[in-house]
Write an enzyme that holds these catalytic residues in place. Structure first.
Site, PDB file in Angstrom:
ATOM      1  N   CYS A 189       0.842  -1.213   0.000  1.00  0.00           N
ATOM      2  CA  CYS A 189       0.000   0.000   0.000  1.00  0.00           C
ATOM      3  C   CYS A 189       0.868   1.250   0.000  1.00  0.00           C
ATOM      4  O   CYS A 189       1.525   1.565   0.999  1.00  0.00           O
ATOM      5  CB  CYS A 189      -0.934  -0.032   1.213  1.00  0.00           C
ATOM      6  SG  CYS A 189      -1.831   1.509   1.501  1.00  0.00           S
TER       7      CYS A 189
ATOM      8  N   CYS B 149      -0.102   3.884   2.585  1.00  0.00           N
ATOM      9  CA  CYS B 149       0.292   3.440   3.928  1.00  0.00           C
ATOM     10  C   CYS B 149       1.717   3.879   4.237  1.00  0.00           C
ATOM     11  O   CYS B 149       2.021   4.315   5.355  1.00  0.00           O
ATOM     12  CB  CYS B 149       0.183   1.920   4.043  1.00  0.00           C
ATOM     13  SG  CYS B 149      -1.494   1.270   3.874  1.00  0.00           S
TER      14      CYS B 149
END
Length: 333
Positions: free
Chosen positions: A75, A78
């Site tokens: 991600c 993230c």
């Protein structure tokens, strides 16, 4: 205002040290929430697993708020959020903890919580989720979220200081001047400009007959602090003490009144002396008696003097409450 740790010097032949401290210097073994605020930065951030979620999040959130960051290695957002939220948590200095969970390795918990997009951050308090956000927010918004969940920075210390001030005032009322002075000193170590603590320290000095030191403390304050009602009340108290010293012998004044109860000059002097002796209700009764017998005396001077007493005593003082009630009955009967 250089040494609040030992405000009276040799007063009581004891070395004065503060009983209460704030921030990173606890006075005694800290409670769990305090212990968290003293933990090293690494202890504020950890990874968890499905098996460890109850311990690391649910149980820990009963001590202080816990942010859970659901993320995955693939991600991109993230990776953007991680340094931002870690920095914000570290700067919060223990108001919150951060627990990170890799949803690829541990999908059960995010599935139960309905996490469908990452990064997702969920705040837990008292074992339950209370708020959250999704996406890589900027640092300012992350900090706002932490303040929303845990309260603004300094709120805990402000509450602690307020509690210590209340305790110190109780000790003054109970006659434990040494204990009260130590608590006021501790507050001033954390907040040197705290007006209530400054006035409280001066009051302790006054009760301990350290009148010169009390006046020095109050008259050396910056103008904005010196104007505070609490400070002005203690200065007026010192003025009343200085005046009472010049009024004569209270025994002689009582004798004068026994011969002539309408000697209002003698009664006024005796009221001022009883006030500085701490016999406040008796002082008020003398002034009220003058008002009942002669409102014109000294251009209503007894009422004006009683109002000056109220300024020093404060509205919650029992003598103030009693005298105000009787004053009202005189004025409006």
């Amino acid at each position: 205002m250089s040494d609040y740790g030992n405000p009276f010097g040799g007063y009581g032949n004891q070395q004065m040290t503060a009983k209460a401290q704030f921030g990173d210097s606890p006075a005694a073994s800290p409670a769990p929430s305090q212990a968290a605020s003293q933990a090293p930065a690494a202890a504020l951030i950890k990874d968890t697993t499905t098996a460890g979620f109850t311990r690391d999040v649910l149980e820990e959130s009963r001590l202080q708020p816990v942010l859970v960051d659901f993320w995955a290695p693939w991600c991109g957002p993230c990776k953007q959020l991680t340094p931002v939220i870690e920095k914000a948590v570290n700067e919060a200095e223990g108001r919150v903890k951060l627990v990170k969970m890799n949803i690829d390795d541990h999908p059960a918990i995010p599935g139960q919580l309905g996490i469908q997009s990452i990064p997702a951050v969920v705040a837990f308090v008292d074992g339950r989720p209370i708020d959250g956000f999704m996406g890589a927010l900027p640092e300012s918004q992350v900090k706002q979220f932490i303040d929303k969940v845990a309260g603004p920075a300094g709120a805990d210390q402000a509450a602690e200081i307020a509690a210590v001030l209340e305790e110190a005032s109780g000790l003054v009322a109970a006659g434990d001047i040494d204990g009260a002075a130590q608590l006021f000193a501790a507050v001033l170590q954390a907040d040197p400009d705290n007006v209530k603590a400054l006035a409280g320290m001066a009051e302790c000095m006054i009760v301990a007959n350290q009148h010169v030191r009390a006046r020095e403390l109050l008259t050396q304050l910056p103008e904005e602090l010196a104007k505070a009602p609490e400070v002005q009340a203690q200065l007026k108290r010192l003025d009343q003490i200085d005046e009472a010293r010049k009024l004569g012998d209270p025994v002689a004044l009582e004798h004068t009144l026994s011969l002539d109860p309408d000697d209002h000059d003698a009664r006024m002097k005796l009221a001022k002396i009883r006030n500085v002796e701490g016999r406040r209700e008796e002082a008020a009764e003398h002034l009220l008696l003058i008002m009942r017998r002669d409102r014109a005396y000294d251009d209503d001077g007894a009422r004006r003097q009683l109002l000056q007493f109220f300024e020093v005593w404060g509205p919650k003082e029992p003598a103030t409450i009693m005298a105000r009630r009787k004053l009202s009955s005189i004025l409006f009967s």
